[in-house]
Motif scaffolding. Structure first.
Motif, PDB file in Angstrom:
ATOM      1  N   PRO A  24       0.892  -1.040   0.047  1.00  0.00           N
ATOM      2  CA  PRO A  24       0.139  -0.363  -0.133  1.00  0.00           C
ATOM      3  C   PRO A  24       1.251   1.161   0.079  1.00  0.00           C
ATOM      4  O   PRO A  24       0.367   1.975  -0.505  1.00  0.00           O
ATOM      5  CB  PRO A  24      -0.995  -0.414   1.340  1.00  0.00           C
ATOM      6  CG  PRO A  24      -0.682  -1.625   1.539  1.00  0.00           C
ATOM      7  CD  PRO A  24       0.187  -1.800   1.016  1.00  0.00           C
ATOM      8  N   ARG A  25       1.732   0.984   0.700  1.00  0.00           N
ATOM      9  CA  ARG A  25       2.502   2.110   1.105  1.00  0.00           C
ATOM     10  C   ARG A  25       3.228   2.648  -0.736  1.00  0.00           C
ATOM     11  O   ARG A  25       3.563   3.977  -1.277  1.00  0.00           O
ATOM     12  CB  ARG A  25       4.052   2.428   1.550  1.00  0.00           C
ATOM     13  CG  ARG A  25       4.968   3.298   1.829  1.00  0.00           C
ATOM     14  CD  ARG A  25       5.839   2.778   3.282  1.00  0.00           C
ATOM     15  NE  ARG A  25       5.384   3.025   4.333  1.00  0.00           N
ATOM     16  CZ  ARG A  25       5.494   1.542   5.340  1.00  0.00           C
ATOM     17  NH1 ARG A  25       6.831   1.098   5.043  1.00  0.00           N
ATOM     18  NH2 ARG A  25       5.549   1.284   6.265  1.00  0.00           N
ATOM     19  N   MET A  28       0.483   3.970  -2.627  1.00  0.00           N
ATOM     20  CA  MET A  28       0.625   5.706  -2.637  1.00  0.00           C
ATOM     21  C   MET A  28       1.876   6.492  -2.951  1.00  0.00           C
ATOM     22  O   MET A  28       1.520   7.796  -4.028  1.00  0.00           O
ATOM     23  CB  MET A  28       0.440   5.658  -0.770  1.00  0.00           C
ATOM     24  CG  MET A  28      -0.742   4.935   0.069  1.00  0.00           C
ATOM     25  SD  MET A  28      -2.819   5.678  -1.578  1.00  0.00           S
ATOM     26  CE  MET A  28      -2.852   7.546  -0.538  1.00  0.00           C
ATOM     27  N   LYS A  51      -7.995  11.563   2.451  1.00  0.00           N
ATOM     28  CA  LYS A  51      -7.611  10.045   3.316  1.00  0.00           C
ATOM     29  C   LYS A  51      -8.872   9.089   3.271  1.00  0.00           C
ATOM     30  O   LYS A  51     -10.672   8.995   2.233  1.00  0.00           O
ATOM     31  CB  LYS A  51      -8.235  10.130   4.318  1.00  0.00           C
ATOM     32  CG  LYS A  51      -8.340   9.232   6.060  1.00  0.00           C
ATOM     33  CD  LYS A  51      -8.135  10.435   6.920  1.00  0.00           C
ATOM     34  CE  LYS A  51      -8.005   9.216   7.810  1.00  0.00           C
ATOM     35  NZ  LYS A  51      -8.462   9.872   9.760  1.00  0.00           N
ATOM     36  N   ASP A  52      -8.802   7.527   2.773  1.00  0.00           N
ATOM     37  CA  ASP A  52      -9.302   6.625   3.202  1.00  0.00           C
ATOM     38  C   ASP A  52     -10.307   5.827   4.815  1.00  0.00           C
ATOM     39  O   ASP A  52      -9.807   6.163   5.082  1.00  0.00           O
ATOM     40  CB  ASP A  52      -8.261   5.503   1.871  1.00  0.00           C
ATOM     41  CG  ASP A  52      -9.206   4.153   1.919  1.00  0.00           C
ATOM     42  OD1 ASP A  52     -10.541   3.711   3.037  1.00  0.00           O
ATOM     43  OD2 ASP A  52      -9.909   3.371   0.978  1.00  0.00           O
ATOM     44  N   THR A  55      -9.349   2.246   5.107  1.00  0.00           N
ATOM     45  CA  THR A  55      -8.409   1.599   5.287  1.00  0.00           C
ATOM     46  C   THR A  55      -7.188   2.788   6.213  1.00  0.00           C
ATOM     47  O   THR A  55      -6.774   2.696   6.230  1.00  0.00           O
ATOM     48  CB  THR A  55      -7.234   1.547   4.267  1.00  0.00           C
ATOM     49  OG1 THR A  55      -7.094   2.678   3.031  1.00  0.00           O
ATOM     50  CG2 THR A  55      -8.190   0.706   3.225  1.00  0.00           C
ATOM     51  N   GLU A  57      -5.240   5.290   4.767  1.00  0.00           N
ATOM     52  CA  GLU A  57      -4.865   5.639   3.871  1.00  0.00           C
ATOM     53  C   GLU A  57      -5.090   7.274   3.772  1.00  0.00           C
ATOM     54  O   GLU A  57      -6.064   7.487   3.818  1.00  0.00           O
ATOM     55  CB  GLU A  57      -4.577   4.413   2.124  1.00  0.00           C
ATOM     56  CG  GLU A  57      -3.986   3.867   2.832  1.00  0.00           C
ATOM     57  CD  GLU A  57      -4.188   2.628   1.394  1.00  0.00           C
ATOM     58  OE1 GLU A  57      -3.235   2.103   0.827  1.00  0.00           O
ATOM     59  OE2 GLU A  57      -5.073   3.435   0.536  1.00  0.00           O
ATOM     60  N   GLU A  58      -3.794   8.257   3.790  1.00  0.00           N
ATOM     61  CA  GLU A  58      -4.002   9.324   3.625  1.00  0.00           C
ATOM     62  C   GLU A  58      -2.784   9.612   2.471  1.00  0.00           C
ATOM     63  O   GLU A  58      -2.170   9.033   2.223  1.00  0.00           O
ATOM     64  CB  GLU A  58      -3.307  10.065   5.047  1.00  0.00           C
ATOM     65  CG  GLU A  58      -4.111   9.880   5.660  1.00  0.00           C
ATOM     66  CD  GLU A  58      -4.116  10.703   7.166  1.00  0.00           C
ATOM     67  OE1 GLU A  58      -4.838  10.808   8.418  1.00  0.00           O
ATOM     68  OE2 GLU A  58      -2.413  10.429   7.793  1.00  0.00           O
ATOM     69  N   TYR A 267     -14.169   7.626   0.954  1.00  0.00           N
ATOM     70  CA  TYR A 267     -12.672   8.346   0.843  1.00  0.00           C
ATOM     71  C   TYR A 267     -13.510  10.184   0.835  1.00  0.00           C
ATOM     72  O   TYR A 267     -14.567  10.392  -0.313  1.00  0.00           O
ATOM     73  CB  TYR A 267     -11.595   7.894  -0.186  1.00  0.00           C
ATOM     74  CG  TYR A 267     -12.300   8.030  -1.303  1.00  0.00           C
ATOM     75  CD1 TYR A 267     -11.796   9.318  -2.482  1.00  0.00           C
ATOM     76  CD2 TYR A 267     -12.588   7.101  -2.137  1.00  0.00           C
ATOM     77  CE1 TYR A 267     -12.106   9.633  -3.468  1.00  0.00           C
ATOM     78  CE2 TYR A 267     -12.326   7.282  -3.563  1.00  0.00           C
ATOM     79  CZ  TYR A 267     -12.104   8.345  -4.327  1.00  0.00           C
ATOM     80  OH  TYR A 267     -12.722   8.439  -5.781  1.00  0.00           O
ATOM     81  N   LYS A 297      -8.217   3.854  -5.819  1.00  0.00           N
ATOM     82  CA  LYS A 297      -8.818   3.174  -5.285  1.00  0.00           C
ATOM     83  C   LYS A 297      -9.709   1.879  -5.388  1.00  0.00           C
ATOM     84  O   LYS A 297     -10.588   0.532  -4.267  1.00  0.00           O
ATOM     85  CB  LYS A 297     -10.013   3.609  -4.760  1.00  0.00           C
ATOM     86  CG  LYS A 297      -9.145   5.148  -3.624  1.00  0.00           C
ATOM     87  CD  LYS A 297      -7.931   4.742  -3.000  1.00  0.00           C
ATOM     88  CE  LYS A 297      -8.398   3.257  -1.447  1.00  0.00           C
ATOM     89  NZ  LYS A 297      -7.190   2.905  -0.940  1.00  0.00           N
TER      90      LYS A 297
END
Length: 301
Positions: A24-25, A28, A51-52, A55, A57-58, A267, A297
């Motif tokens: 994921p990192r 992103m 922002k999700d 999850t 995630e930002e 999100y 996404k």
């Protein structure tokens, strides 16, 4: 402990965990690169806050950079209206006089708004009549009515709007006044926002934490009826719903809201711009950024 001392099963689980964290990192980081490359195509200053809500995630770009809020300030005004109504200051079904005479925050002198400069004209035919508070809020959001905004904010008090934003965790948004206050504009007394603060507000709303779960959903329902759809929703599939509020003045083009995917995932996305030279091109570019995030996404692994 070394990797050699671990059992094969534990080692495999550890490697899977490390890989799942990195994927994921990495995704992103790739998305950030694509967005940055897209933003670099146009002249101006841009901010992104994503922002999700599933999850966590930002993705942030210039998230604390201040921008003229333009009509994105109408979301804080909407929230404050629901807050005061919940506190019993008035009912959203109450009628309020439609007028076109307001006081400048600079010296109290009177000014009016020209219908030709507003994105909603019907309310001007109602001057002298009383209309439900809820109707004014609806026009303020979905048509971005400046006249409705000034009538509403005069009832609420801009200082209370800003205070409520602080209580919700938006530390930098400033709501000083209504719109089209020329004297205030000349003195730099403008409503301002950051991408991060707008993200905070929409996250709170999506999580049912603005006033109450019921009020949050009512506000989302209004935002879903937004008529200005040329940025966040513009390049998304028709079955993707967006509860959002736009904003634009010369050199500025914004959009901000909650994206609701058909499978229930959500999100928050905020796209801000300033010092832009080509409004049409920037609008199309920001719509492309929204599409990039949507694709990220929903892509299949």
């Amino acid at each position: 402990m070394t990797y050699r001392s671990l059992s094969p099963v534990l080692l495999a689980l550890l490697l899977v965990a490390c890989t799942s964290t990195k994927q994921p990192r990495h995704a992103m980081n790739q998305l950030r690169q694509k967005i940055t490359k897209t933003l670099d195509q146009q002249e101006g200053t841009f901010a992104v806050a994503f922002k999700d809500l599933n999850t966590g995630e930002e993705l942030f770009i210039n998230e604390h950079e201040p921008f003229h809020a333009a009509s994105t300030m109408k979301t804080p005004v909407l929230i404050e209206a629901y807050k005061q109504a919940a506190e019993g200051a008035f009912s959203l079904s109450d009628s309020i006089l439609v007028k076109n005479e307001f006081k400048s925050i600079v010296d109290g002198s009177l000014f009016s708004i020209g219908a030709e400069d507003d994105s909603e004209a019907e309310l001007y035919t109602r001057i002298g009549e009383k209309r439900p508070f809820s109707e004014l809020l609806y026009k303020m959001i979905i048509h971005s009515s400046n006249l409705a905004t000034n009538i509403v904010i005069e009832q609420l008090d801009a200082r209370k709007v800003t205070q409520t934003m602080r209580e919700l965790g938006a530390k930098d948004i400033q709501v000083l006044r209504g719109v089209e206050d020329g004297k205030a504009y000349e003195k730099g007394l403008n409503n301002t926002t950051t991408a991060y603060d707008l993200m905070v507000l929409f996250q709170q709303m999506a999580e049912g934490k603005t006033v109450s779960p019921e009020a949050s959903q009512e506000m989302i329902n209004i935002l879903l009826d937004q008529q200005h759809k040329d940025v966040i929703p513009a390049r998304l599939p028709k079955d993707v719903k967006v509860a959002h509020k736009t904003g634009w003045i010369t050199g500025v083009r914004h959009d901000s809201g909650i994206v609701l995917l058909p499978d229930g995932r959500r999100y928050v996305l905020v796209l801000l711009s300033k010092n832009i030279k080509d409004d049409k091109a920037v609008t199309a570019m920001l719509a492309q950024v929204s599409e990039l995030i949507y694709q990220n996404k929903t892509k299949k692994d």
